[in-house]
Design a protein around this motif. Structure first.
Motif, PDB file in Angstrom:
ATOM      1  N   UNK A 164       0.832  -1.203   0.000  1.00  0.00           N
ATOM      2  CA  UNK A 164       0.000   0.000   0.000  1.00  0.00           C
ATOM      3  C   UNK A 164       0.866   1.252   0.000  1.00  0.00           C
ATOM      4  N   UNK A 165       1.814   1.342   0.930  1.00  0.00           N
ATOM      5  CA  UNK A 165       2.708   2.498   1.013  1.00  0.00           C
ATOM      6  C   UNK A 165       4.081   2.098   0.482  1.00  0.00           C
ATOM      7  N   UNK A 166       4.483   2.709  -0.618  1.00  0.00           N
ATOM      8  CA  UNK A 166       5.821   2.470  -1.170  1.00  0.00           C
ATOM      9  C   UNK A 166       6.360   3.782  -1.695  1.00  0.00           C
ATOM     10  N   UNK A 167       7.667   3.899  -1.915  1.00  0.00           N
ATOM     11  CA  UNK A 167       8.295   5.212  -2.100  1.00  0.00           C
ATOM     12  C   UNK A 167       7.683   6.113  -3.156  1.00  0.00           C
ATOM     13  N   UNK A 168       7.322   5.569  -4.306  1.00  0.00           N
ATOM     14  CA  UNK A 168       6.823   6.421  -5.385  1.00  0.00           C
ATOM     15  C   UNK A 168       5.322   6.244  -5.606  1.00  0.00           C
ATOM     16  N   UNK A 169       4.626   5.713  -4.583  1.00  0.00           N
ATOM     17  CA  UNK A 169       3.199   5.475  -4.702  1.00  0.00           C
ATOM     18  C   UNK A 169       2.338   6.457  -3.941  1.00  0.00           C
ATOM     19  N   UNK A 170       2.951   7.491  -3.359  1.00  0.00           N
ATOM     20  CA  UNK A 170       2.190   8.478  -2.591  1.00  0.00           C
ATOM     21  C   UNK A 170       1.661   9.579  -3.500  1.00  0.00           C
ATOM     22  N   UNK A 171       0.531  10.146  -3.123  1.00  0.00           N
ATOM     23  CA  UNK A 171      -0.029  11.256  -3.889  1.00  0.00           C
ATOM     24  C   UNK A 171      -0.695  12.245  -2.949  1.00  0.00           C
ATOM     25  N   UNK A 172      -1.098  13.395  -3.490  1.00  0.00           N
ATOM     26  CA  UNK A 172      -1.671  14.472  -2.689  1.00  0.00           C
ATOM     27  C   UNK A 172      -2.853  13.964  -1.856  1.00  0.00           C
ATOM     28  N   UNK A 173      -2.827  14.297  -0.571  1.00  0.00           N
ATOM     29  CA  UNK A 173      -3.956  13.993   0.301  1.00  0.00           C
ATOM     30  C   UNK A 173      -3.909  12.651   0.975  1.00  0.00           C
ATOM     31  N   UNK A 174      -2.965  11.778   0.604  1.00  0.00           N
ATOM     32  CA  UNK A 174      -2.839  10.511   1.317  1.00  0.00           C
ATOM     33  C   UNK A 174      -2.574  10.794   2.796  1.00  0.00           C
ATOM     34  N   UNK A 175      -3.182  10.013   3.650  1.00  0.00           N
ATOM     35  CA  UNK A 175      -2.995  10.193   5.094  1.00  0.00           C
ATOM     36  C   UNK A 175      -2.227   9.011   5.660  1.00  0.00           C
ATOM     37  N   UNK A 176      -1.215   9.342   6.441  1.00  0.00           N
ATOM     38  CA  UNK A 176      -0.313   8.334   6.983  1.00  0.00           C
ATOM     39  C   UNK A 176      -0.180   8.497   8.489  1.00  0.00           C
ATOM     40  N   UNK A 177       0.090   7.397   9.147  1.00  0.00           N
ATOM     41  CA  UNK A 177       0.600   7.422  10.517  1.00  0.00           C
ATOM     42  C   UNK A 177       2.082   7.073  10.431  1.00  0.00           C
ATOM     43  N   UNK A 178       2.918   7.950  10.949  1.00  0.00           N
ATOM     44  CA  UNK A 178       4.362   7.744  10.904  1.00  0.00           C
ATOM     45  C   UNK A 178       4.873   7.566  12.331  1.00  0.00           C
ATOM     46  N   UNK A 179       5.477   6.406  12.598  1.00  0.00           N
ATOM     47  CA  UNK A 179       6.085   6.129  13.898  1.00  0.00           C
ATOM     48  C   UNK A 179       7.586   6.040  13.728  1.00  0.00           C
ATOM     49  N   UNK A 180       8.322   6.685  14.627  1.00  0.00           N
ATOM     50  CA  UNK A 180       9.776   6.738  14.534  1.00  0.00           C
ATOM     51  C   UNK A 180      10.387   6.427  15.893  1.00  0.00           C
ATOM     52  N   UNK A 181      11.615   5.885  15.863  1.00  0.00           N
ATOM     53  CA  UNK A 181      12.302   5.578  17.119  1.00  0.00           C
ATOM     54  C   UNK A 181      13.800   5.550  16.891  1.00  0.00           C
ATOM     55  N   UNK A 182      14.541   6.199  17.786  1.00  0.00           N
ATOM     56  CA  UNK A 182      16.002   6.234  17.703  1.00  0.00           C
ATOM     57  C   UNK A 182      16.608   5.211  18.656  1.00  0.00           C
ATOM     58  N   UNK A 183      17.767   4.665  18.256  1.00  0.00           N
ATOM     59  CA  UNK A 183      18.463   3.655  19.039  1.00  0.00           C
ATOM     60  C   UNK A 183      19.939   4.000  19.178  1.00  0.00           C
ATOM     61  N   UNK A 184      20.481   3.637  20.322  1.00  0.00           N
ATOM     62  CA  UNK A 184      21.904   3.823  20.571  1.00  0.00           C
ATOM     63  C   UNK A 184      22.716   2.933  19.631  1.00  0.00           C
ATOM     64  N   UNK A 185      23.768   3.517  19.057  1.00  0.00           N
ATOM     65  CA  UNK A 185      24.593   2.753  18.107  1.00  0.00           C
ATOM     66  C   UNK A 185      26.043   3.248  18.155  1.00  0.00           C
ATOM     67  N   UNK A 186      26.556   3.366  19.379  1.00  0.00           N
ATOM     68  CA  UNK A 186      27.913   3.846  19.561  1.00  0.00           C
ATOM     69  C   UNK A 186      27.944   5.308  19.938  1.00  0.00           C
ATOM     70  N   UNK A 187      29.144   5.803  20.214  1.00  0.00           N
ATOM     71  CA  UNK A 187      29.312   7.158  20.721  1.00  0.00           C
ATOM     72  C   UNK A 187      29.291   8.223  19.637  1.00  0.00           C
ATOM     73  N   UNK A 188      29.349   7.813  18.363  1.00  0.00           N
ATOM     74  CA  UNK A 188      29.393   8.794  17.278  1.00  0.00           C
ATOM     75  C   UNK A 188      28.346   8.535  16.200  1.00  0.00           C
ATOM     76  N   UNK A 189      27.377   7.684  16.508  1.00  0.00           N
ATOM     77  CA  UNK A 189      26.374   7.349  15.497  1.00  0.00           C
ATOM     78  C   UNK A 189      25.060   6.988  16.170  1.00  0.00           C
ATOM     79  N   UNK A 190      24.025   6.841  15.361  1.00  0.00           N
ATOM     80  CA  UNK A 190      22.695   6.535  15.873  1.00  0.00           C
ATOM     81  C   UNK A 190      21.911   5.841  14.765  1.00  0.00           C
ATOM     82  N   UNK A 191      20.995   4.959  15.143  1.00  0.00           N
ATOM     83  CA  UNK A 191      20.076   4.301  14.205  1.00  0.00           C
ATOM     84  C   UNK A 191      18.669   4.828  14.476  1.00  0.00           C
ATOM     85  N   UNK A 192      17.965   5.214  13.427  1.00  0.00           N
ATOM     86  CA  UNK A 192      16.566   5.637  13.560  1.00  0.00           C
ATOM     87  C   UNK A 192      15.710   4.806  12.621  1.00  0.00           C
ATOM     88  N   UNK A 193      14.626   4.267  13.151  1.00  0.00           N
ATOM     89  CA  UNK A 193      13.687   3.453  12.376  1.00  0.00           C
ATOM     90  C   UNK A 193      12.370   4.209  12.213  1.00  0.00           C
TER      91      UNK A 193
END
Length: 319
Positions: free
Chosen positions: A78-107
């Motif tokens: 349903x949701x893929x990179x080039x399949x979005x169009x005007x007015x589509x409604x999404x729920x976006x959930x994000x979360x950051x994770x520890x990945x060393x002293x000079x980097x970070x992972x975000x999902x």
């Protein structure tokens, strides 16, 4: 694009949930959606690490940048990179994770609004092992960098700002770490093994030239913008498709099911790149193919970036 974030007090500091209404600045046949996902990454890291990512400084007072080292996006049905169009409604959930002293992972998870989803923060097990088939997932591996020579984008050093506070983040489980995958891609110039299981090489490799575009490819700090790498690779893919006799309309209807980019260098204005493309087709489905690309500085041969783009061509009608 309208973004309505969930109140901060309802969330753990390393998480964010927002209702998004897709507007023109987020959807296209190109890199707009990846730029927006990257903005969300910076916002989440700023909030969770108590660091002003947009104005970070090293201990010496020099600008520090939260650069993209690896960007992985997996599209859903349903949701893929080039399949979005005007007015589509999404729920976006994000979360950051520890990945060393000079980097970070975000999902990130981009889901159709109203889709029933698990309660609580985004679980890495869902992202890596049990993705919902309707959702798009993005994985951002970011590292702090700083210039070693004023005005030059070459020889960037890995330096974190003094106020980068990562210790309170949950660590990403080792089983999901992309370090080995990205390391192999940097060493070999490809995310794919020499002979990808289940695929055969379709045609000979092709190489195209590309000159860095100072209008499109540089960001406000004068660095090559992370989302422009997506655009450069897509430009090369379009050239390949045209060489195969495919139309621009078919290109715009392509469905990207998986894309990985490893960022291994930056470039100055005037840089000319050579981009080598190998195309692989599935032995199990005529509609699945992978474009494997390596972008190098044409003058020095330095590997700047690699990508692997898996495409379902059924919607585009390609033979």
């Amino acid at each position: 694009m309208t973004t309505l974030p969930t109140p901060r007090e309802a969330l753990a500091p390393e998480t964010a949930s927002r209702h998004v209404v897709v507007a023109p600045g987020m959807c296209s046949g190109g890199s707009l959606v990846f730029g927006r996902i990257g903005d969300w990454t910076w916002e989440v890291v700023s909030a969770s690490c108590r660091t002003n990512v947009h104005a970070a400084r090293t201990a010496e007072g020099d600008p520090a940048y939260l650069s993209f080292y690896y960007f992985h996006v997996r599209g859903g049905d349903v949701v893929h990179p080039h399949g979005l169009t005007f007015g589509d409604e999404l729920r976006v959930d994000s979360r950051a994770f520890q990945f060393g002293s000079q980097s970070v992972i975000t999902l990130h998870r981009l889901a159709p609004a109203g889709l029933e989803l698990p309660e609580g923060p985004l679980d890495p097990a869902e992202v890596y092992e049990h993705p919902h088939p309707h959702c798009l997932y993005a994985e951002n591996f970011n590292r702090w960098i700083a210039r070693t020579t004023a005005g030059s984008n070459r020889g960037l050093a890995q330096v974190a700002p003094a106020d980068f506070t990562y210790q309170d983040l949950a660590p990403l489980p080792n089983a999901y770490s992309p370090r080995s995958l990205v390391g192999r891609a940097r060493a070999t110039g490809s995310f794919l093994p020499a002979d990808p299981p289940g695929f055969y090489e379709a045609g000979l490799p092709q190489t195209f030239a590309y000159t860095l575009d100072v209008v499109r490819d540089l960001n406000g700090a004068g660095l090559m913008y992370f989302a422009s790498y997506f655009a450069v690779f897509d430009t090369m893919l379009l050239r390949l498709w045209r060489a195969l006799g495919r139309t621009d309309e078919q290109f715009l209807r392509r469905k990207v099911t998986d894309q990985k980019i490893g960022y291994f260098g930056n470039a100055d204005p005037g840089t000319v790149f050579s981009v080598t493309i190998r195309r692989w087709r599935s032995i199990h489905s005529q509609n699945v193919e992978v474009a494997d690309m390596a972008l190098r500085d044409a003058a020095t041969g330095q590997l700047i970036a690699v990508t692997s783009i898996e495409i379902d061509t059924a919607s585009s009608g390609c033979a």
